[in-house]
Write a protein that holds these residues in place. Structure first.
Motif: not given
Length: 57
Positions: A14-15, A17-19, A37-38
């Motif tokens: 999985q990836y 997803l970070n904000h 960022e991933t």
């Protein structure tokens, strides 16, 4: 001749997803993030990395 065992990985990749935000948004509020960022992960990905570090892949 030494036979190398076969390694099979069963799991997910999985990836994430970070904000990054300065504050949390309120109901219906839109906030512009500063950075996106991933990050890879998942049980299968972690198992594959561990096997590779042990020289099995």
């Amino acid at each position: 001749m030494k036979k190398t065992p076969v390694v099979t990985i069963i799991g997910t990749h999985q990836y994430g997803l970070n904000h990054n935000l300065q504050q949390n948004s309120g109901t219906g509020e839109t906030i512009i993030g500063e950075r996106f960022e991933t990050a890879p992960g998942g049980k299968g990905a972690n198992q594959a990395i561990a096997a590779a570090r042990l020289g099995r892949m």
